[in-house]
Design an enzyme around this catalytic site. Structure first.
Site, PDB file in Angstrom:
ATOM      1  N   HIS A 261       0.836  -1.211   0.000  1.00  0.00           N
ATOM      2  CA  HIS A 261       0.000   0.000   0.000  1.00  0.00           C
ATOM      3  C   HIS A 261       0.867   1.256   0.000  1.00  0.00           C
ATOM      4  CE1 HIS A 261      -3.365  -2.642   0.851  1.00  0.00           C
ATOM      5  NE2 HIS A 261      -4.203  -1.611   0.897  1.00  0.00           N
TER       6      HIS A 261
ATOM      7  N   HIS B  70       1.296  -3.998   9.369  1.00  0.00           N
ATOM      8  CA  HIS B  70       2.670  -3.787   8.916  1.00  0.00           C
ATOM      9  C   HIS B  70       3.525  -3.257  10.058  1.00  0.00           C
ATOM     10  CE1 HIS B  70       2.764  -4.609   4.644  1.00  0.00           C
ATOM     11  NE2 HIS B  70       1.652  -3.929   4.458  1.00  0.00           N
TER      12      HIS B  70
END
Length: 233
Positions: free
Chosen positions: A148, A197
């Site tokens: 992303h 993440h």
């Protein structure tokens, strides 16, 4: 020797030098972060930042009101494959309608190349998702680098820098580029808040994405001068 170096510097424009320096810094940062990702234990700073988005002693309880979780999910969607493909397709179709097939191809290659680079890096490093805190969204792919973060940088910064070539004045150029940077930062930060993440994954995604976007900007600059892709005229 000095006169030769000075003559060479005079021939190279400052924006090109700045872009080259940005690419070098981005790649250096990516290499350093790959070392962090390959370590057997999480980096202390990674752990501290990830836990900072949770209430103390409650890894399943994110900070902030309940509505913030929904807002962060909406923000993270701006870096999803579906949204980026939609935006990129819209830009490509626009250039095709404007009879600029070379520019449309350039946009496709820039974004698709960034996607390929992200996938290769994921398989090369093979880092699992963090299990220190609960995940607020479901993810199944590898963790490093953040796709992303990297692809939002690739897409928004590449399209933003390309669009800036058409804008009439400095204010609008700064606004568009600033909006591209802000969107990229928000998307990356959202990935850490959602717990999917490590912060180093996101930082690596930014480094790689920014370096790729600057490389695409240099390529666009060269192609525009050669009248291969659309310019501001």
């Amino acid at each position: 020797m000095k006169s030769t170096a000075k003559a060479l510097l005079n021939r190279i424009e400052f924006p090109v030098l700045a872009a080259g320096l940005a690419i070098a810094c981005g790649l250096w940062g990516l290499v350093e972060l790959m070392g962090v990702a390959r370590a057997t234990t999480p980096h202390a700073l990674d752990t501290e930042i990830l836990l900072a988005f949770r209430h103390a002693g409650q890894p399943d309880s994110p900070i902030g009101p309940l509505w913030l979780q929904g807002a962060v999910r909406d923000i993270t969607a701006l870096g999803s494959t579906s949204v980026l493909v939609l935006i990129t397709t819209a830009v490509i179709v626009y250039f095709l309608l404007m009879r600029r097939p070379a520019t449309a191809l350039f946009v496709f290659v820039s974004v698709a190349g960034g996607q390929a680079a992200s996938s290769l890096l994921k398989f090369e490093v093979d880092r699992p998702r963090p299990d220190l805190v609960s995940h607020l969204v479901k993810e199944t792919s590898l963790s490093f680098p953040s796709g992303h973060a990297m692809l939002s940088a690739v897409t928004y910064l590449t399209l933003g820098s390309l669009a800036a070539r058409f804008l009439p004045n400095r204010r609008t150029k700064i606004f568009v580029l600033g909006l591209a940077v802000l969107t990229t930062v928000l998307v990356g930060t959202s990935r850490v808040y959602l717990g999917v993440h490590w912060p180093s994954d996101v930082l690596a995604g930014w480094c790689a994405g920014f370096a790729w976007a600057m490389l695409c900007w240099l390529a666009a600059r060269l192609l525009q001068r050669r009248k291969v892709v659309a310019d501001s005229e």
